[in-house]
Design a protein around this motif. Structure first.
Motif, PDB file in Angstrom:
ATOM      1  N   LEU A   1      -5.235  -2.980  13.715  1.00 51.93           N
ATOM      2  CA  LEU A   1      -6.360  -2.220  13.177  1.00 51.93           C
ATOM      3  C   LEU A   1      -7.013  -1.493  14.338  1.00 51.93           C
ATOM      4  O   LEU A   1      -7.331  -2.100  15.357  1.00 51.93           O
ATOM      5  N   ILE A   2      -7.213  -0.187  14.182  1.00 51.79           N
ATOM      6  CA  ILE A   2      -7.846   0.610  15.234  1.00 51.79           C
ATOM      7  C   ILE A   2      -9.188   1.115  14.724  1.00 51.79           C
ATOM      8  O   ILE A   2      -9.252   1.863  13.748  1.00 51.79           O
TER       9      ILE A   2
ATOM     10  N   ALA B   1      -6.255   1.577   7.394  1.00 47.50           N
ATOM     11  CA  ALA B   1      -6.194   0.140   7.106  1.00 47.50           C
ATOM     12  C   ALA B   1      -5.125  -0.169   6.068  1.00 47.50           C
ATOM     13  O   ALA B   1      -4.480  -1.221   6.109  1.00 47.50           O
ATOM     14  N   GLN B   2      -4.906   0.771   5.123  1.00 44.70           N
ATOM     15  CA  GLN B   2      -3.946   0.544   4.041  1.00 44.70           C
ATOM     16  C   GLN B   2      -2.508   0.483   4.530  1.00 44.70           C
ATOM     17  O   GLN B   2      -1.625  -0.024   3.823  1.00 44.70           O
ATOM     18  N   SER B   3      -2.246   0.986   5.726  1.00 45.31           N
ATOM     19  CA  SER B   3      -0.868   1.030   6.228  1.00 45.31           C
ATOM     20  C   SER B   3      -0.426  -0.288   6.859  1.00 45.31           C
ATOM     21  O   SER B   3       0.742  -0.427   7.235  1.00 45.31           O
ATOM     22  N   MET B   4      -1.315  -1.244   6.966  1.00 47.65           N
ATOM     23  CA  MET B   4      -0.954  -2.513   7.591  1.00 47.65           C
ATOM     24  C   MET B   4      -0.124  -3.394   6.661  1.00 47.65           C
ATOM     25  O   MET B   4       0.699  -4.192   7.115  1.00 47.65           O
TER      26      MET B   4
ATOM     27  N   THR C   1       4.834  -0.020   5.988  1.00 46.32           N
ATOM     28  CA  THR C   1       3.817  -0.443   6.959  1.00 46.32           C
ATOM     29  C   THR C   1       3.862   0.416   8.226  1.00 46.32           C
ATOM     30  O   THR C   1       3.706  -0.091   9.335  1.00 46.32           O
ATOM     31  N   ASN C   2       4.076   1.703   8.035  1.00 49.01           N
ATOM     32  CA  ASN C   2       4.036   2.654   9.147  1.00 49.01           C
ATOM     33  C   ASN C   2       2.872   3.618   8.942  1.00 49.01           C
ATOM     34  O   ASN C   2       2.451   3.857   7.811  1.00 49.01           O
TER      35      ASN C   2
ATOM     36  N   ILE D   1     -11.863  -1.529   0.410  1.00 45.10           N
ATOM     37  CA  ILE D   1     -11.399  -0.296   1.055  1.00 45.10           C
ATOM     38  C   ILE D   1     -10.093   0.180   0.429  1.00 45.10           C
ATOM     39  O   ILE D   1      -9.948   1.348   0.059  1.00 45.10           O
ATOM     40  N   VAL D   2      -9.144  -0.735   0.292  1.00 45.54           N
ATOM     41  CA  VAL D   2      -7.839  -0.376  -0.261  1.00 45.54           C
ATOM     42  C   VAL D   2      -7.953  -0.019  -1.741  1.00 45.54           C
ATOM     43  O   VAL D   2      -7.351   0.949  -2.219  1.00 45.54           O
ATOM     44  N   SER D   3      -8.761  -0.781  -2.492  1.00 46.86           N
ATOM     45  CA  SER D   3      -8.927  -0.518  -3.928  1.00 46.86           C
ATOM     46  C   SER D   3      -9.621   0.817  -4.178  1.00 46.86           C
ATOM     47  O   SER D   3      -9.200   1.590  -5.049  1.00 46.86           O
ATOM     48  N   ASN D   4     -10.686   1.089  -3.429  1.00 45.55           N
ATOM     49  CA  ASN D   4     -11.400   2.361  -3.590  1.00 45.55           C
ATOM     50  C   ASN D   4     -10.490   3.545  -3.294  1.00 45.55           C
ATOM     51  O   ASN D   4     -10.530   4.576  -3.990  1.00 45.55           O
ATOM     52  N   ARG D   5      -9.653   3.394  -2.274  1.00 43.52           N
ATOM     53  CA  ARG D   5      -8.718   4.470  -1.931  1.00 43.52           C
ATOM     54  C   ARG D   5      -7.722   4.693  -3.063  1.00 43.52           C
ATOM     55  O   ARG D   5      -7.464   5.823  -3.461  1.00 43.52           O
TER      56      ARG D   5
END
Length: 222
Positions: free
Chosen positions: A49-50, A82-85, A90-91, A130-134
């Motif tokens: 996470l950055i 964050a969703q890419s983790m 997963t890239n 965060i992931v759900s809202n996106r």
């Protein structure tokens, strides 16, 4: 630094005592990056996470076949992809680069996220939100009607490709490609873009359409 970290979406709502405990257990890597430096490259594994604590990042996503690309500018404090983790892919989907000023960042490895941060209910809830809202936002966009006029179709095309509904964007595309995509003539697209520039909604450069404020464009064209 402490106050800035607590402003980040994944840590909001955490008690100071819990956050102090996290800082004592989790290895945080604080870094400084110069203008033009790449923080994450599209296609590389998202293994951390950055968090951007200071400065501005340009996030560029390129269409398949390199026909066009879109750059979104994000201001600190923010979190990169964050969703890419987790999930099937997963890239990183975009390349994240420092703009004109220095950026201060902190990163946490995926291993520490799962081992330590995942123990806290508020962190899991924040991450899920965060992931759900996106996901909900992107799905809602798919069902928006496509405008009948050229101006609306251009704005719709740009907005559909943006991760964030506000802020500065840059679309790199040839006039012929844009006309083909929105099913318009090149002449019609050229006239409409110049009209939109005169209204202050976009700025035209060679092979580029800059949107100073996406919210201003969508409010007036959609």
């Amino acid at each position: 630094m402490f106050d800035t970290l607590l402003q980040l979406p994944l840590f909001q709502g955490l008690a100071e005592e819990d956050f102090t405990n996290i800082l004592g257990k989790v290895k945080l890597h604080f870094t400084k990056h110069k203008a033009g430096e790449t923080l994450a490259l599209a296609g590389e594994p998202c293994s951390q996470l950055i968090f951007i604590l200071k400065g501005e990042v340009a996030s560029q996503t390129v269409a398949r076949g390199d026909a066009y690309s879109l750059i979104e500018y994000q201001q600190a404090p923010c979190l990169l992809e964050a969703q890419s983790m987790f999930g099937m892919h997963t890239n990183y989907s975009a390349t994240h680069t420092v703009t004109d000023n220095e950026v201060h960042a902190v990163s946490i490895s995926k291993a520490f996220v799962l081992k330590e941060l995942w123990r806290y209910d508020i962190f899991r809830l924040n991450f899920t939100n965060i992931v759900s809202n996106r996901a909900q936002s992107l799905k809602a966009r798919l069902w928006l009607p496509v405008p009948d006029d050229t101006e609306g179709r251009i704005a719709h095309f740009i907005a559909q490709h943006c991760e964030h509904a506000k802020g500065r964007k840059m679309l790199k595309i040839k006039m012929d490609d844009l006309a083909r995509i929105i099913n318009e003539t090149r002449l019609s697209v050229s006239k409409t873009l110049n009209k939109m520039q005169d209204s202050g909604w976009i700025e035209l450069h060679r092979g580029e359409i800059v949107v100073p404020q996406l919210e201003l464009l969508t409010e007036n064209c959609l």
